[in-house]
Design an enzyme around this catalytic site. Structure first.
Site, PDB file in Angstrom:
ATOM      1  N   ASP A 160      45.035  43.901  53.054  1.00  0.00           N
ATOM      2  CA  ASP A 160      46.059  42.724  52.519  1.00  0.00           C
ATOM      3  C   ASP A 160      47.222  42.994  53.488  1.00  0.00           C
ATOM      4  O   ASP A 160      47.947  41.730  53.531  1.00  0.00           O
ATOM      5  CB  ASP A 160      46.609  43.359  51.360  1.00  0.00           C
ATOM      6  CG  ASP A 160      45.521  43.229  50.315  1.00  0.00           C
ATOM      7  OD1 ASP A 160      44.454  42.890  50.488  1.00  0.00           O
ATOM      8  OD2 ASP A 160      45.821  43.691  49.221  1.00  0.00           O
ATOM      9  N   ASP A 244      49.869  37.209  52.801  1.00  0.00           N
ATOM     10  CA  ASP A 244      49.256  38.702  53.091  1.00  0.00           C
ATOM     11  C   ASP A 244      47.993  38.449  54.210  1.00  0.00           C
ATOM     12  O   ASP A 244      47.557  37.204  54.359  1.00  0.00           O
ATOM     13  CB  ASP A 244      48.618  38.691  51.424  1.00  0.00           C
ATOM     14  CG  ASP A 244      49.458  39.484  50.710  1.00  0.00           C
ATOM     15  OD1 ASP A 244      50.740  39.366  50.853  1.00  0.00           O
ATOM     16  OD2 ASP A 244      49.086  39.985  49.604  1.00  0.00           O
ATOM     17  N   HIS A 293      43.851  36.076  48.481  1.00  0.00           N
ATOM     18  CA  HIS A 293      43.066  36.791  49.496  1.00  0.00           C
ATOM     19  C   HIS A 293      41.771  36.144  49.436  1.00  0.00           C
ATOM     20  O   HIS A 293      41.015  35.992  48.411  1.00  0.00           O
ATOM     21  CB  HIS A 293      43.031  38.341  49.083  1.00  0.00           C
ATOM     22  CG  HIS A 293      44.188  38.913  49.007  1.00  0.00           C
ATOM     23  ND1 HIS A 293      44.466  40.130  48.137  1.00  0.00           N
ATOM     24  CD2 HIS A 293      45.561  38.788  49.595  1.00  0.00           C
ATOM     25  CE1 HIS A 293      45.662  40.392  48.284  1.00  0.00           C
ATOM     26  NE2 HIS A 293      46.405  39.619  48.960  1.00  0.00           N
ATOM     27  N   ASP A 295      38.924  36.753  50.762  1.00  0.00           N
ATOM     28  CA  ASP A 295      37.565  37.677  51.146  1.00  0.00           C
ATOM     29  C   ASP A 295      36.640  37.835  49.914  1.00  0.00           C
ATOM     30  O   ASP A 295      35.824  38.578  50.098  1.00  0.00           O
ATOM     31  CB  ASP A 295      37.737  39.055  51.967  1.00  0.00           C
ATOM     32  CG  ASP A 295      39.088  39.655  51.302  1.00  0.00           C
ATOM     33  OD1 ASP A 295      39.528  39.361  50.219  1.00  0.00           O
ATOM     34  OD2 ASP A 295      39.312  40.962  51.696  1.00  0.00           O
ATOM     35  N   SER A 344      41.604  41.958  39.960  1.00  0.00           N
ATOM     36  CA  SER A 344      40.546  40.999  40.755  1.00  0.00           C
ATOM     37  C   SER A 344      39.745  40.892  39.724  1.00  0.00           C
ATOM     38  O   SER A 344      39.653  41.246  38.496  1.00  0.00           O
ATOM     39  CB  SER A 344      40.129  41.745  41.802  1.00  0.00           C
ATOM     40  OG  SER A 344      39.300  42.833  41.437  1.00  0.00           O
ATOM     41  N   SER A 345      39.067  39.842  40.229  1.00  0.00           N
ATOM     42  CA  SER A 345      37.736  39.518  39.507  1.00  0.00           C
ATOM     43  C   SER A 345      36.531  40.191  39.873  1.00  0.00           C
ATOM     44  O   SER A 345      36.650  41.110  40.655  1.00  0.00           O
ATOM     45  CB  SER A 345      37.421  37.748  39.670  1.00  0.00           C
ATOM     46  OG  SER A 345      37.082  37.796  41.151  1.00  0.00           O
ATOM     47  N   CYS A 397      38.252  44.809  51.446  1.00  0.00           N
ATOM     48  CA  CYS A 397      39.835  44.854  50.991  1.00  0.00           C
ATOM     49  C   CYS A 397      40.385  46.230  51.497  1.00  0.00           C
ATOM     50  O   CYS A 397      41.577  46.452  51.773  1.00  0.00           O
ATOM     51  CB  CYS A 397      40.140  44.407  49.706  1.00  0.00           C
ATOM     52  SG  CYS A 397      39.534  43.252  48.838  1.00  0.00           S
TER      53      CYS A 397
END
Ligand code: ARG
Length: 412
Positions: A160, A244, A293, A295, A344-345, A397
């Protein structure tokens, strides 16, 4: 350790054995000639090494990985529940943030995450990768700037905050107040890389005053956020540049970026101008109510090979088709709801780390994803970091690649 150092050591050992095995005069003569030779080799090597062996060197996400920074879960704190945090977290966890904001994440959970990440590090080492870690920092400590007050968060996700582009390591300005001082955990490492020849840049520090945030950002439902994201409206304003590093993804001379909740257009502009004409920076957009983000949305895993999130289609897919790239849809994640994902998911399933074009570090529990890689002819290195995932990231990450063996090329 610099290679220059090891060359010097090698030659002095040769010199030593030479001295041991000969009569005095010869000893002196040969010592002198070895010393001259050593100096010669050293200068020759140093010029050559300077060109080729700067410890920081990475151009894409898939060349042979030689050195990597792996984050830490130690002392990780839940960010205070400010507007920019609220805009990026799932409603289901809002009560958690209200309760724990500014305090450490649950202790037992963190302990497990620490163990998992240790294991991940030793697997990376077994695969021949040099693993480096950030410093242990007291994130809970309150701080104050002229513009705001906060507490820290963590050094769990080096992706990040740090991006390596060629021989340069760039510290991202960040956008969350709790992450303002995150770079401090990496300074020991970065200073070392700098001493050994890396180019070191800290992007302009934002003020992070109230003007950077849309304090009235309406975020009651995912539908609201979809509408706002479609209109290009995010919780960060254009008051000053912010980004980020994880909103960027590299493919040699072409670098892709998304405007997200934490990366604004000024931030993208800063990067574009900073990188100059040697690079092409492409802005991508996705159908994503919550971009933060790139990724777990669009993960480039090889020269012209992308794993794409089918839930967040890319609006510029035609560009990749035109370039002849292969875009593979990530299988639906299989993770259960037993362990929380506070930040996050479940699409962390596609957030993998390439060790080279043929080896991928991926989630041991995501069988369909592993199958997909095997069908692509990529060997999987399955690792379990389920508790570590709760902090908002998987293998991509949790790492920043510092050195990959390869050159700057065009793939797009
Ligand atoms: N926002 C992404 C998702 O929920 C997670 C991305 C995590 N990436 C990272 N570099 N921290 O799918």
């Amino acid at each position: 350790m610099s290679c220059f150092g090891s060359v010097v050591r090698l030659v002095s050992q040769a010199q030593l054995s030479c001295i041991r095995s000969k009569p005095l005069l010869q000893k002196i003569c040969s010592a002198v000639s070895v010393a001259t030779r050593r100096q010669h080799v050293a200068t020759q090597m140093s010029a050559q090494e300077e060109k080729t062996k700067i410890p920081v060197s990475s151009h894409n996400e898939w060349d042979l990985l030689e050195e990597v920074i792996v984050g830490r879960a130690e002392n990780a704190c839940v960010p205070e529940f400010t507007t920019e945090v609220k805009a990026n977290t799932y409603e289901k966890y809002w009560p958690f943030y209200q309760k724990y904001g500014g305090k450490p994440f649950p202790k037992k959970h963190i302990q497990k995450a620490v163990e998992e990440v240790e294991e991940m590090c030793s697997i990376l080492q077994q695969e021949g990768v040099v693993v480096r870690r950030p410093d242990v920092v007291e994130w809970e400590k309150a701080f104050e700037t002229p513009d705001f007050k906060s507490r820290g968060m963590y050094a769990a996700m080096p992706r990040d905050i740090l991006i390596v582009i060629g021989n340069e390591i760039i510290e991202a300005p960040m956008a969350w107040r709790s992450r303002f001082f995150e770079y401090r955990a990496y300074r020991s490492l970065i200073k070392e890389y700098f001493t050994e020849g890396a180019k070191w840049t800290a992007a302009p520090k934002p003020l992070m005053s109230d003007e950077l945030y849309d304090m009235n950002y309406p975020m009651h439902s995912v539908q609201d956020r979809h509408e706002l994201a479609k209109k290009g409206q995010f919780v960060t304003t254009e008051f000053e540049p912010c980004f980020d590093a994880a909103d960027f993804i590299r493919a040699g001379r072409d670098i892709f970026v998304q405007r997200s909740q934490v990366t604004n257009l000024m931030g993208i502009k800063w990067m574009e101008r900073h990188l100059g004409p040697e690079y092409n920076l492409h802005q991508l957009t996705f159908k994503d109510p919550n971009p933060m983000h790139i990724d777990a949305t669009f993960n480039i895993i090889g020269p012209g090979l992308v794993v794409a999130n089918p839930d967040r289609p890319c609006n510029e897919m035609h560009l990749f088709k035109k370039a002849g790239w292969t875009v593979v849809e990530a299988p639906t994640p299989t993770r259960s709801d037993d362990l929380p994902l506070w930040m996050s998911s479940k699409w962390l399933s596609m957030n993998v780390l390439m060790l080279d074009e043929e080896r991928v570090m991926c989630d041991k529990n995501e069988i369909p994803t592993m199958k997909m890689f095997e069908e692509l002819g990529i060997t999987t290195i399955p690792v379990d970091i389920q508790h570590a995932n709760s902090l908002g990231g998987a293998f991509h990450c949790w790492t920043t690649d510092v050195r990959r063996r390869g050159e700057l090329k065009s793939y797009f």
